[in-house]
Design a protein around this motif. Structure first.
Motif, PDB file in Angstrom:
ATOM      1  N   UNK A 185      26.621 -27.332  95.972  1.00 37.78           N
ATOM      2  CA  UNK A 185      27.002 -26.166  95.119  1.00 37.78           C
ATOM      3  C   UNK A 185      27.453 -25.056  95.742  1.00 37.78           C
ATOM      4  N   UNK A 186      27.966 -23.656  95.334  1.00 41.23           N
ATOM      5  CA  UNK A 186      28.413 -22.545  95.661  1.00 41.23           C
ATOM      6  C   UNK A 186      27.572 -21.399  95.167  1.00 41.23           C
ATOM      7  N   UNK A 187      26.917 -20.715  95.903  1.00 37.91           N
ATOM      8  CA  UNK A 187      26.297 -19.398  95.343  1.00 37.91           C
ATOM      9  C   UNK A 187      26.963 -18.394  96.040  1.00 37.91           C
ATOM     10  N   UNK A 188      27.114 -17.319  94.941  1.00 41.30           N
ATOM     11  CA  UNK A 188      27.827 -16.048  95.323  1.00 41.30           C
ATOM     12  C   UNK A 188      27.497 -15.485  96.722  1.00 41.30           C
ATOM     13  N   UNK A 189      26.099 -15.283  96.873  1.00 40.12           N
ATOM     14  CA  UNK A 189      25.751 -14.677  97.957  1.00 40.12           C
ATOM     15  C   UNK A 189      25.558 -15.630  99.331  1.00 40.12           C
ATOM     16  N   UNK A 190      25.291 -16.947  99.097  1.00 41.50           N
ATOM     17  CA  UNK A 190      24.840 -17.690 100.159  1.00 41.50           C
ATOM     18  C   UNK A 190      25.939 -18.926 100.498  1.00 41.50           C
ATOM     19  N   UNK A 191      26.893 -18.738  99.574  1.00 46.12           N
ATOM     20  CA  UNK A 191      27.672 -20.134  99.906  1.00 46.12           C
ATOM     21  C   UNK A 191      27.067 -21.192  99.539  1.00 46.12           C
ATOM     22  N   UNK A 192      27.493 -22.023 100.532  1.00 39.10           N
ATOM     23  CA  UNK A 192      27.044 -23.605 100.138  1.00 39.10           C
ATOM     24  C   UNK A 192      25.691 -23.871 100.690  1.00 39.10           C
ATOM     25  N   UNK A 193      24.825 -22.966 100.943  1.00 38.33           N
ATOM     26  CA  UNK A 193      23.473 -22.950 101.433  1.00 38.33           C
ATOM     27  C   UNK A 193      22.398 -22.585 100.402  1.00 38.33           C
ATOM     28  N   UNK A 194      21.198 -23.126 100.782  1.00 33.52           N
ATOM     29  CA  UNK A 194      20.088 -22.281 100.585  1.00 33.52           C
ATOM     30  C   UNK A 194      19.212 -21.871 101.735  1.00 33.52           C
ATOM     31  N   UNK A 195      18.723 -20.705 101.624  1.00 39.88           N
ATOM     32  CA  UNK A 195      17.888 -20.143 102.686  1.00 39.88           C
ATOM     33  C   UNK A 195      16.591 -19.956 102.293  1.00 39.88           C
ATOM     34  N   UNK A 196      15.416 -20.216 103.061  1.00 37.34           N
ATOM     35  CA  UNK A 196      14.159 -20.179 102.713  1.00 37.34           C
ATOM     36  C   UNK A 196      13.655 -19.090 103.977  1.00 37.34           C
ATOM     37  N   UNK A 197      12.945 -18.088 103.615  1.00 37.99           N
ATOM     38  CA  UNK A 197      12.244 -17.146 104.295  1.00 37.99           C
ATOM     39  C   UNK A 197      10.722 -17.535 104.401  1.00 37.99           C
ATOM     40  N   UNK A 198      10.083 -18.088 105.518  1.00 39.75           N
ATOM     41  CA  UNK A 198       8.611 -18.217 105.309  1.00 39.75           C
ATOM     42  C   UNK A 198       7.921 -17.346 106.141  1.00 39.75           C
ATOM     43  N   UNK A 199       6.987 -16.328 105.766  1.00 43.60           N
ATOM     44  CA  UNK A 199       6.250 -15.284 106.301  1.00 43.60           C
ATOM     45  C   UNK A 199       5.172 -15.682 106.813  1.00 43.60           C
TER      46      UNK A 199
END
Ligand code: MD5
Ligand code: FE
Length: 204
Positions: A185-199
């Protein structure tokens, strides 16, 4: 809105929406210092999720195993510092979920491309398992698998979307979990990716 998932686990739906642009800018900054990298598992497989870290400690996988370390074993360099906004945001989310003392010393950043997945696993490389993990999803949506305490236990499926924050604490800290292969897919903020931040709090 806050959506309880299980004992100790709560989804703070869309909680990171407002800060998403700022968080992504900082992800770019961190990854310009320590680029996303597909690590090799101790079993010799290349991970489909690309990773980087910031903070005093970073999580990584190599031929020796999984560990937290002050330096990236691939480069010998220290991890980039954890941006103040990351630390503040994670502490605030943990507080909201009933963990007012949480201060992360490690932030693992996962980048998912289409097809990338995380098979069922437990997070137990941290010293104090009473400390929660705060995870922030940005970009393309993913189906999260939320299992039980044994690998074979049935897993619930939960859609995690842009801006969703999950705080995993208490008994839910040790549940098996994973991410199903990411749909393109394409997301307006991250393009073709999913990001996950784990703290995380890797060490006491
Ligand atoms: C992700 N990352 O979406 C997830 C979010 C990882 C990982 O699993 O290890 O990098 S963190 C999900 C999590 C953490 C700790 C406990 C539980 C789930 N749980 O009990 O289900 O990239
Ligand atoms: Fe995990």
């Amino acid at each position: 809105w806050a959506e309880p998932l299980a004992d100790g686990a709560v989804i703070l739906r869309r909680w990171a929406r407002e800060e998403a642009g700022n968080l992504m800018r900082l992800v770019e900054e961190v990854s310009s210092q320590n680029p996303f990298h597909h690590r090799i598992t101790p079993g010799g497989h290349r991970m489909s999720v690309a990773m980087t870290n910031c903070g005093d400690f970073g999580w990584s996988s190599d031929a020796r195993g999984y560990q937290y370390s002050e330096r990236d074993s691939a480069t010998g360099h220290r991890w980039p510092a954890m941006p103040d906004l990351f630390r503040r945001f994670a502490s605030q989310c943990a507080g909201e979920a009933g963990f007012p003392q949480f201060t992360p010393d490690a932030c693992l950043i996962n980048r998912y491309e289409p097809g990338a997945k995380l098979t069922l696993h437990q997070d137990k490389d941290e010293q104090d398992l009473k400390q929660p993990i705060v995870s922030v999803s940005l970009g393309l949506p993913a189906v999260f698998q939320f299992g039980g305490f044994e690998r074979g236990d049935a897993a619930q499926r939960v859609l995690l979307e842009h801006g969703d924050v999950v705080v995993w604490g208490g008994p839910s800290r040790l549940r098996f979990h994973g991410i199903l292969p990411l749909k393109p897919g394409i997301h307006p903020l991250t393009g073709a990716f999913r990001f996950n931040l784990t703290f995380r709090r890797a060490f006491r």
